[in-house]
Design an enzyme around this catalytic site. Structure first.
Site, PDB file in Angstrom:
ATOM      1  N   CYS A 183      56.050  46.552  98.778  1.00  0.00           N
ATOM      2  CA  CYS A 183      54.719  47.142  98.656  1.00  0.00           C
ATOM      3  C   CYS A 183      53.969  46.556  97.456  1.00  0.00           C
ATOM      4  O   CYS A 183      54.486  46.561  96.324  1.00  0.00           O
ATOM      5  CB  CYS A 183      54.828  48.663  98.515  1.00  0.00           C
ATOM      6  N   GLU A 241      39.010  49.757 118.186  1.00  0.00           N
ATOM      7  CA  GLU A 241      39.334  51.040 117.572  1.00  0.00           C
ATOM      8  C   GLU A 241      39.561  52.119 118.627  1.00  0.00           C
ATOM      9  O   GLU A 241      40.467  52.949 118.496  1.00  0.00           O
ATOM     10  CB  GLU A 241      38.233  51.466 116.598  1.00  0.00           C
ATOM     11  N   CYS A 245      54.287  50.606 104.599  1.00  0.00           N
ATOM     12  CA  CYS A 245      54.390  52.040 104.279  1.00  0.00           C
ATOM     13  C   CYS A 245      54.554  52.844 105.571  1.00  0.00           C
ATOM     14  O   CYS A 245      53.742  53.692 105.923  1.00  0.00           O
ATOM     15  CB  CYS A 245      53.138  52.473 103.516  1.00  0.00           C
TER      16      CYS A 245
END
Length: 453
Positions: free
Chosen positions: A232, A50, A222
């Site tokens: 989607c 992260e 997206c």
């Protein structure tokens, strides 16, 4: 306001649809390949990935992440490493068993405080938590350096299966389009509302997978431009997609009410883009501050070429990294100086450095050229000079100032900006030292500080 919220039924469908899609379509990424029961290891791997992924693309991070994990596979090994080795890895330099030191990616990850924060986290966890990664959300936020609400949410949900939300750029984009949030992202009210949406939808049974599915949807389907709405899995619940299909003119946008602060206004619509692409509202870009610095590369022959390097102070832009002598100058100041004045200015600044015992003569400072480097908030122009000194001159021994040979310059914790600088000057320095005149004693290259320039 209800239009911008998910109903209980919508949340249930949203979770089920997104997780089913994620289980089939998720990318194979190294930080998702756990093979470990130990949540301590999983938490560490999530934290590393992260922090690396902040401001950096996935394709770039993969190479760094895999190399990092080979060198420091757990918290203990990272805590026992040296900061220099950590910064080298972050800068794109690794130990190779065949070639010894080598570049695996020349640009480096940048934002070096992320590497320092990882190092500080490891040391704190070893020293204060007996090597066990803290699993409380608030503890992570309040105690671990560089860990905020988003990172803590990712670690707690993925490693410890806690139903805590996340909100990064990808998730903001997905939720903004799902609920037509068209208000300014710089406003606290907008951010708070998006956090509340993320809290509403996070799946209590599979929080880590659900949070990753949100990020995955934003990264692969997206997307900011040309979203793949037909692929989607939650298009039927996406208000922006429905709005795009239903309206005959995108100048006529339905609003909750005239006073709704979250609805996109008709005046904000660009008819050259699809309506879906209008969410979230684009942030206005902050212009980078322009700065100019002089660089003086001091070299000597021992008989190998060696270069004087200074370790940047913790308060500096590139704190903890090795650098050449850098002297800042304002643009107005620079415009008023001819070449002679520039060199005089450099020497005057060197005179103020207590660790340098001798200064170069103006006649022996040569211009190598210029280069530019873009930091996150600074557009930096470097004007590069070089000069020679005698073997025993210049340096008062110090842990923050050392001589590096060419190989050491290439393999030490040096920023991408300084590597650019070095690459500009090195060919000219080598040309100078190979003409036969620089192999013996070089007189008058340096004068004592007490002498007049």
């Amino acid at each position: 306001m209800n239009r911008h919220r998910f109903s209980t039924e919508e949340i249930s469908i949203f979770r089920r649809s997104l997780l089913a899609w994620y289980d089939i379509h998720k990318r194979k990424l190294p930080w998702r390949d756990w093979h470990d029961i130990d949540t301590n290891i999983v938490a560490y791997r999530v934290l590393v990935s992260e922090l690396m992924l902040q401001q950096t693309q996935v394709a770039t991070v993969i190479r760094y992440y895999e190399t990092w994990m080979k060198q420091w596979p757990n918290i203990k090994s990272l805590a026992e490493a040296s900061e220099d080795d950590i910064l080298k890895c972050w800068a794109g330099i690794i130990i190779d068993s065949i070639f010894y030191w080598s570049y695996f990616f020349h640009l480096g990850l940048g934002y070096y405080n992320r590497a320092r924060n990882l190092y500080k986290c490891a040391q704190l966890i070893i020293n204060e938590y007996n090597g066990e990664f803290p699993n409380e959300l608030e503890t992570m936020i309040n105690r671990l350096p560089g860990v905020g609400r988003y990172t803590a949410g990712a670690v707690s949900s993925i490693a410890f299966n806690q139903a805590n939300p996340i909100l990064d750029g990808n998730v903001i984009r997905v939720l903004s389009r799902m609920r037509c949030i068209g208000s300014d992202l710089k406003k606290k009210s907008t951010t708070d509302f998006l956090w509340s949406l993320a809290t509403d939808v996070v799946c209590p049974e599979r929080p880590g997978d659900f949070n990753q599915s949100l990020m995955e949807l934003g990264a692969t389907v997206c997307t900011p431009q040309k979203p793949k709405c037909n692929e989607c899995p939650v298009q039927n619940q996406c208000l922006a997609y429905q709005q795009q299909k239903e309206i005959e003119s995108i100048l006529d946008i339905e609003q909750c009410s005239a006073n709704c602060s979250f609805c996109l206004k008709s005046s904000d619509v660009d008819t050259n883009r699809s309506l879906v692409e209008h969410y979230p509202r684009k942030k206005s870009k902050t212009k980078q501050r322009e700065e100019t610095s002089f660089i003086l590369i001091i070299y000597r022959l021992t008989p190998k070429l060696e270069f004087l390097m200074i370790k940047q102070k913790q308060s500096n832009l590139l704190s903890g990294l090795w650098s050449f002598l850098e002297i800042s100058s304002s643009k107005n100041h620079l415009d008023q100086m001819n070449e002679q004045k520039r060199k005089t200015y450099i020497i005057e600044e060197i005179q103020q450095m207590p660790t340098i015992d001798t200064i170069p003569s103006i006649n022996n400072i040569k211009l190598a050229g210029q280069c530019r480097h873009l930091f996150s908030h600074i557009d930096k122009q470097y004007i590069i000079y070089y000069t020679h000194c005698e073997q025993n001159d210049v340096l008062i021994p110090s842990t923050s100032m050392q001589w590096f040979n060419e190989e050491q310059v290439q393999t030490s914790a040096i920023s991408t900006a300084m590597k650019k600088v070095f690459n500009v000057a090195l060919p000219q320095i080598k040309l100078k030292t190979s003409n036969g005149k620089k192999n013996g004693t070089i007189d008058n290259y340096f004068k004592k500080k007490n002498s007049k320039v």
